[in-house]
Write an enzyme that holds these catalytic residues in place. Sequence first.
Site, PDB file in Angstrom:
ATOM      1  N   GLU A 119      35.604  43.140  43.816  1.00 15.09           N
ATOM      2  CA  GLU A 119      36.995  42.814  44.148  1.00 15.09           C
ATOM      3  C   GLU A 119      37.904  44.024  43.986  1.00 15.09           C
ATOM      4  OE1 GLU A 119      38.691  39.754  41.715  1.00 15.09           O
ATOM      5  OE2 GLU A 119      40.665  39.918  42.652  1.00 15.09           O
ATOM      6  N   GLU A 250      45.634  35.824  47.041  1.00 18.63           N
ATOM      7  CA  GLU A 250      44.173  35.761  46.958  1.00 18.63           C
ATOM      8  C   GLU A 250      43.695  35.675  48.398  1.00 18.63           C
ATOM      9  OE1 GLU A 250      42.233  36.013  44.360  1.00 18.63           O
ATOM     10  OE2 GLU A 250      43.282  35.264  42.583  1.00 18.63           O
TER      11      GLU A 250
END
Length: 285
Positions: A119, A250
């Site tokens: 990520e 997100e």
Amino acid sequence: MVAVRVRASFLAITGLLLLTGCESPVGGAAAPSVSTSAPSPITSSSSPPPSSTSSSAPSSSASSAPAQVPGSKVVVLDAGHNGGNGSHAAEINKLVPAGRGEMKPCNTTGTSTNAGYPEHAFTFDVTQRVGAALAAKGVKVVYTRTDDKGIGPCVDKRAATGNSANADAVVSIHADGSTAAGSRGFHVAYSSPPLNAQQGEPSTRLSKTLRDGLRSAGFPPANYIGKDGLAPRADLGGLNLSTRPAALVECGNMRNAGEAASMTSADGRQKYADAIAAAIETYLG
Ligand code: ZN
């Protein structure tokens, strides 16, 4: 976000941080550290540094001289996590103020795709691309981190960067790691209930503008969290501590095969960045 048994064994055997979600639970399991090591200094610049990734350079999708965003706007872009977090457990587990009277770990490692694309690399690359697009429109862009090799910054320092820059908008960029079958889609988080005026209408409007932009670009709202692509949250330190309009995106679920494929490709990351940059421009007016 990841199997609990794996987390437990990692912590027990190695003390290393495991891949965790975008922020640890309040007062998370991590022990406070007495380390005095400071996280990476907050740096800022009006133009992005060279990317350390192997992907193609960020670029604006505009094919001609872009229309400028009116006024002297400042946008703080916050790439979630950092490449050094996973190997610096003491610094990252140190508890810091997270708003609402709570303390939370400084930062977390973030998640990854099943194939191991992390990520922190995704968020850094997308953030650089968003910043390049905004800078081309005359926006002053400030980053909470300018490489993908450092530690932290802690969530309170990230918020402070937006506050001290007097940002017109603060956008944190993350990707989720839900292992629940079929979980996919983006969501945008904002502080709720608001702790100050900027966390009220401005942050809600920024979040809805980001949601609308991502949805109109073809990204599906999350089917496993939030509602209609929005997630009011009281537990995210970076949002709680912001005194500026702030939202946390997100982008999708890294554990979903289709979204992982998009996130792992430079073209896919550019599409996320184009949608986010365009939404920020819309918000700035
Ligand atoms: Zn994250």
